[in-house]
Design an enzyme around this catalytic site. Structure first.
Site, PDB file in Angstrom:
ATOM      1  N   LYS A  76      21.176   5.291  30.286  1.00  0.00           N
ATOM      2  CA  LYS A  76      21.349   6.570  30.998  1.00  0.00           C
ATOM      3  C   LYS A  76      22.690   6.569  31.725  1.00  0.00           C
ATOM      4  CE  LYS A  76      18.844   4.670  34.973  1.00  0.00           C
ATOM      5  NZ  LYS A  76      17.511   4.585  35.634  1.00  0.00           N
ATOM      6  N   ARG A 114       7.374   8.758  43.103  1.00  0.00           N
ATOM      7  CA  ARG A 114       8.516   9.448  42.508  1.00  0.00           C
ATOM      8  C   ARG A 114       7.980  10.146  41.263  1.00  0.00           C
ATOM      9  NH1 ARG A 114      14.131   6.377  40.907  1.00  0.00           N
ATOM     10  NH2 ARG A 114      12.962   6.024  38.999  1.00  0.00           N
ATOM     11  N   TYR A 132      46.918   8.260  54.497  1.00  0.00           N
ATOM     12  CA  TYR A 132      46.420   9.362  55.327  1.00  0.00           C
ATOM     13  C   TYR A 132      45.952   8.882  56.703  1.00  0.00           C
ATOM     14  CZ  TYR A 132      46.367  12.565  51.354  1.00  0.00           C
ATOM     15  OH  TYR A 132      46.718  13.365  50.293  1.00  0.00           O
ATOM     16  N   MET A 187      42.358  10.197  46.843  1.00  0.00           N
ATOM     17  CA  MET A 187      41.669  10.628  45.625  1.00  0.00           C
ATOM     18  C   MET A 187      42.151   9.864  44.398  1.00  0.00           C
ATOM     19  SD  MET A 187      41.272  14.421  43.933  1.00  0.00           S
ATOM     20  CE  MET A 187      40.593  15.150  45.399  1.00  0.00           C
TER      21      MET A 187
HETATM   22  C1  LIG Z   1      17.045   3.273  35.619  1.00  0.00           C
HETATM   23  C2  LIG Z   1      15.675   2.895  35.186  1.00  0.00           C
HETATM   24  C3  LIG Z   1      15.388   1.602  34.734  1.00  0.00           C
HETATM   25  C4  LIG Z   1      16.386   0.464  34.780  1.00  0.00           C
HETATM   26  O1  LIG Z   1      16.227  -0.220  36.003  1.00  0.00           O
HETATM   27  P1  LIG Z   1      17.159  -1.474  36.339  1.00  0.00           P
HETATM   28  O2  LIG Z   1      16.694  -1.888  37.674  1.00  0.00           O
HETATM   29  O3  LIG Z   1      18.549  -0.968  36.339  1.00  0.00           O
HETATM   30  O4  LIG Z   1      16.908  -2.477  35.289  1.00  0.00           O
HETATM   31  C5  LIG Z   1      14.126   1.353  34.252  1.00  0.00           C
HETATM   32  N1  LIG Z   1      13.176   2.317  34.209  1.00  0.00           N
HETATM   33  C6  LIG Z   1      13.420   3.568  34.667  1.00  0.00           C
HETATM   34  C7  LIG Z   1      12.342   4.568  34.623  1.00  0.00           C
HETATM   35  C8  LIG Z   1      14.657   3.889  35.186  1.00  0.00           C
HETATM   36  O5  LIG Z   1      14.875   5.128  35.650  1.00  0.00           O
END
Ligand SMILES: *Cc1c(COP(=O)(O)O)cnc(C)c1O
Length: 371
Positions: free
Chosen positions: A34, A132, A262, A310
């Protein structure tokens, strides 16, 4: 270096890390790619992880999953986030598995399966205490009942059952045993409803390494895939995959008492050399790290002088010989004295994922070896 700045991604390290999780745990790996593969490039990271023995891919949403398919990736992919009213037709036609936590979503997925003459592969997501995503325990019986009916009808195949852990990376893992107990209850209820999901998955990187009871059939490995050790104080032989570096654009010798960047809130204490480095907060150098952050330049740790702008930071390099074109390393594996992602997370008061995903789109990714 051909570019002003770059993020070098070591694809062999990603493959090695995937292999490490398979070997250490004996269960399969879902590579979590992701957020553009935690900033490394989703498709490249996915291919490397699959080469290292991962068998599944996981991303948050449909757009990310469809992009993997568009790049020709055929491995199983799971998504777990979508808005109400999501049209699942494209997702199902692309052979993407869908996580489901409500009866409404189950019905929507089933409807799309009927319309496309496909079978929707779903993974039932349970909230076992993180509050969640996922279904709360009060809603499990209705969810399992409906899933079972749709499974019998043939529109839906209940392929997985899963949950996510809230504290696997915390020193004391508080609440984690209770989450696993709750998950056991869920699995019994699912079995009572006639469900026999073939893939059970709960562990993220930290849980996979330190909680054998959480491993089940598949582990969802994110941060560990990119070589950042997920368990505080433990080393599992993971190799950091990303190095962020940039060429010094300009150096100047200034007297004591010179204000820098800055606000002029950094004032040189002696005559010194300043080096301008073209990485700023738009590139992922956290503004909050000013005052404590360092880069490695010509073998020496040099402090960031003043604020992070930036597009650029200024390093105070003292009397170190530095010329335009020398390479300053923001972070890397740490083998040559450069800061690591863990250092930046500490300096910025955040976590390692935030640092990695924060590396901006403007920083070109360069892959080693060339894929
Ligand atoms: C991001 C995510 C993971 C990965 O978790 P890590 O701690 O980075 O290994 C696993 N399962 C879900 C549902 C996630 O959103």
């Amino acid at each position: 270096m051909d570019t002003m700045a770059e993020a070098v991604v070591d694809l062999d390290a990603i493959a090695h890390n995937a292999r490490t999780f398979v070997e250490r745990t004996g269960s399969d790996v879902m590579a979590i790619v992701k957020a553009n593969g935690f900033g490394h490039g989703a498709t490249r990271a996915a291919r490397a992880a699959l080469a290292g023995g991962a068998t599944w891919l996981g991303v948050a949403g449909a757009t990310e999953a469809l992009a993997l398919r568009a790049d020709g990736i055929t491995a199983p992919v799971l998504i777990w986030m979508y808005p109400p009213g999501q049209a699942f037709e494209k997702v199902l036609l692309a052979g993407i598995d869908v996580s489901v936590a409500t009866v409404e979503a189950l019905d929507a997925v089933a409807e799309a399966a009927r319309a496309t003459l496909t079978v929707a592969n779903v993974h039932l997501k349970l909230d076992t205490g993180m509050s969640r995503g996922g279904a709360l325990s009060d809603d499990w019986p209705a969810l399992f009942e409906r899933a079972s009916a749709l499974h019998r009808e043939g529109a839906v195949h209940v392929r997985g059952i899963w949950s996510h852990l809230a504290s696997a990376e915390e020193p004391d893992m508080h609440g984690l045993p209770e989450q696993l107990d709750s998950f056991d209850v869920a699995r019994r209820l699912a079995a009572d409803a006639g469900l026999e999901p073939e893939i059970v998955h709960v562990a993220n990187s930290a849980a996979a390494l330190r909680v054998p009871r959480s491993r089940f059939d598949l582990q969802r490995v994110g941060i560990g895939l990119y070589g950042v050790e997920p368990v505080p104080g433990e080393k599992h032989g993971l190799r950091p995959a990303m190095t962020v570096r940039a060429q010094v654009l300009l150096t100047k010798r200034v007297p004591a008492g010179t204000g820098v960047n800055y606000g002029l809130d950094y004032v040189t204490s002696t005559e010194t050399t300043l080096a301008l480095v073209p990485l700023g907060f738009a590139d992922g150098v956290p503004r909050q790290a000013a005052g404590v952050a360092e880069f490695l330049l010509n073998g020496v740790r040099c402090p960031v002088a003043g604020r992070v702008a930036m597009d650029q930071v200024v390093l105070d390099v003292g009397d170190l010989p530095v010329r335009a074109g020398d390479v300053a390393v923001m972070f890397g594996p740490g083998d040559h004295g450069e800061p690591t992602v863990h250092d930046w997370a500490r300096w910025a008061g955040t976590n390692t994922n935030d640092i990695l995903t924060g590396i901006g789109a403007r920083v070109p990714r360069r892959y080693e070896p060339q894929p």
